[in-house]
Design an enzyme around this catalytic site. Sequence first.
Site, PDB file in Angstrom:
ATOM      1  N   ASN A 213      -8.094   5.280   2.499  1.00 48.24           N
ATOM      2  CA  ASN A 213      -6.669   5.235   2.790  1.00 48.24           C
ATOM      3  C   ASN A 213      -6.601   6.149   3.904  1.00 48.24           C
ATOM      4  OD1 ASN A 213      -3.946   5.939   2.926  1.00 48.24           O
ATOM      5  ND2 ASN A 213      -4.033   7.148   1.012  1.00 48.24           N
ATOM      6  N   TRP A 214      -6.290   5.544   5.031  1.00 48.99           N
ATOM      7  CA  TRP A 214      -6.500   6.299   6.370  1.00 48.99           C
ATOM      8  C   TRP A 214      -5.158   7.041   6.679  1.00 48.99           C
ATOM      9  CZ3 TRP A 214      -8.204   2.041  10.558  1.00 48.99           C
ATOM     10  CH2 TRP A 214      -9.586   1.483   9.919  1.00 48.99           C
ATOM     11  N   LYS A 215      -4.112   6.875   5.588  1.00 51.74           N
ATOM     12  CA  LYS A 215      -2.652   7.526   5.884  1.00 51.74           C
ATOM     13  C   LYS A 215      -2.358   7.610   7.219  1.00 51.74           C
ATOM     14  CE  LYS A 215      -4.433  10.639   2.123  1.00 51.74           C
ATOM     15  NZ  LYS A 215      -4.147  11.962   1.562  1.00 51.74           N
TER      16      LYS A 215
ATOM     17  N   HIS B 183       1.642   6.423  -3.899  1.00 52.07           N
ATOM     18  CA  HIS B 183       1.012   7.370  -3.617  1.00 52.07           C
ATOM     19  C   HIS B 183       1.557   8.786  -3.856  1.00 52.07           C
ATOM     20  CE1 HIS B 183      -1.675  10.185  -1.356  1.00 52.07           C
ATOM     21  NE2 HIS B 183      -2.652   9.372  -1.466  1.00 52.07           N
TER      22      HIS B 183
ATOM     23  N   GLU C  14       1.898  11.229  -1.970  1.00 54.75           N
ATOM     24  CA  GLU C  14       2.478  11.685  -0.643  1.00 54.75           C
ATOM     25  C   GLU C  14       4.089  10.695  -0.693  1.00 54.75           C
ATOM     26  OE1 GLU C  14      -0.709  11.056   1.801  1.00 54.75           O
ATOM     27  OE2 GLU C  14      -1.692  12.906   0.746  1.00 54.75           O
TER      28      GLU C  14
ATOM     29  N   GLU D  62      -5.090  10.271  -9.213  1.00 54.81           N
ATOM     30  CA  GLU D  62      -5.266  11.209  -7.905  1.00 54.81           C
ATOM     31  C   GLU D  62      -4.796  12.343  -8.355  1.00 54.81           C
ATOM     32  OE1 GLU D  62      -6.286   8.924  -4.058  1.00 54.81           O
ATOM     33  OE2 GLU D  62      -4.285   9.399  -4.435  1.00 54.81           O
TER      34      GLU D  62
ATOM     35  N   GLY E  56      -6.916  16.237  -0.631  1.00 58.71           N
ATOM     36  CA  GLY E  56      -7.061  16.594   0.802  1.00 58.71           C
ATOM     37  C   GLY E  56      -7.235  18.260   0.820  1.00 58.71           C
TER      38      GLY E  56
ATOM     39  N   SER F 278     -10.462  14.298  -2.623  1.00 58.14           N
ATOM     40  CA  SER F 278     -11.656  15.034  -2.140  1.00 58.14           C
ATOM     41  C   SER F 278     -12.892  14.321  -2.359  1.00 58.14           C
ATOM     42  CB  SER F 278     -11.493  16.550  -2.280  1.00 58.14           C
ATOM     43  OG  SER F 278     -10.298  17.123  -1.896  1.00 58.14           O
TER      44      SER F 278
ATOM     45  N   GLY G  45      -9.251   9.368   1.171  1.00 57.88           N
ATOM     46  CA  GLY G  45      -8.613   9.917   2.182  1.00 57.88           C
ATOM     47  C   GLY G  45      -9.380  10.412   3.512  1.00 57.88           C
ATOM     48  N   GLY G  46      -9.575  11.562   3.562  1.00 57.45           N
ATOM     49  CA  GLY G  46     -10.547  12.336   4.637  1.00 57.45           C
ATOM     50  C   GLY G  46     -11.725  11.757   5.126  1.00 57.45           C
TER      51      GLY G  46
END
Length: 256
Positions: free
Chosen positions: A11-13, A97, A99, A169, A175, A215, A236-237
């Site tokens: 997930n590159w956001k 998600h 967010e 999640e 993150g 994470s 993500g990251g």
Amino acid sequence: MSSRKKLIAGNWKMNKTPADGVALVRDIVAAIGKQSDVEVVVCPPFTALESVGKALEGSNVKLGAQNMHHEASGAYTGEISAAMLRALFATHVILGHSERRSYFGENDEFINKKVITSLKNQLKPILCVGETLAERESGSTLKVVQRQVEGGLEGVSKEQAPTVVVAYEPVWAIGTGKVATTEQAQEVHAFIRGLLVKLFGDAVAQKVRILYGGSMKPANAPELLAQQDIDGGLIGGAALEARSFVDLVNAATAAK
Ligand code: PGA
């Protein structure tokens, strides 16, 4: 060991221009583009879908989007439909998600409409669920997850259910570098599996992939991926850099 194929989704956001995205997937494809033991999906921002999709051609890495609107077309400024994603050869779409839930006010009912639309359009939904820190501390983790799973999957048929992916999640782990312990994660994953059994029956529930997200890194992935009900990761990251993403795919291959 389970019969479910592990899935690693990036997930590159809100990161990467088309050029940056193409450079990233070229490295990913060069390293693991032909492997077929693990299903691999990258989810760039909308603006990079087309060029990243082209760069993935001929590889086994699939393309996903990070969101979608449930209506087919019309006056929805700023929104993207399932057909638009399909036209760019996306196969997956992340829905609900945390967010989206917290910054953009998406609720279970709205997310459910998207899930239903994605399935009608042959897009595989990656339905995200998870509790906040306050919810975990007040002991309501399972209640929140139950509401999100049941609300998100309302109206999904037994026939459609095996293509659904659920991503657990915990919001407090996204993150933040704070990963859930394997016990915390497996407890919720097993609970979600039980909810799926109630909704769709045991045979179907055993086919649904439940990803962990929050994470996840090459260092903590092997232990998480070894759990009975953890069928992959939503990353993500660590998905923004080829090296760590490829290491995660390799960890999933080793855990299969
Ligand atoms: P993270 O994000 O790996 O950076 O914690 C996961 C996600 O939000 O999907």
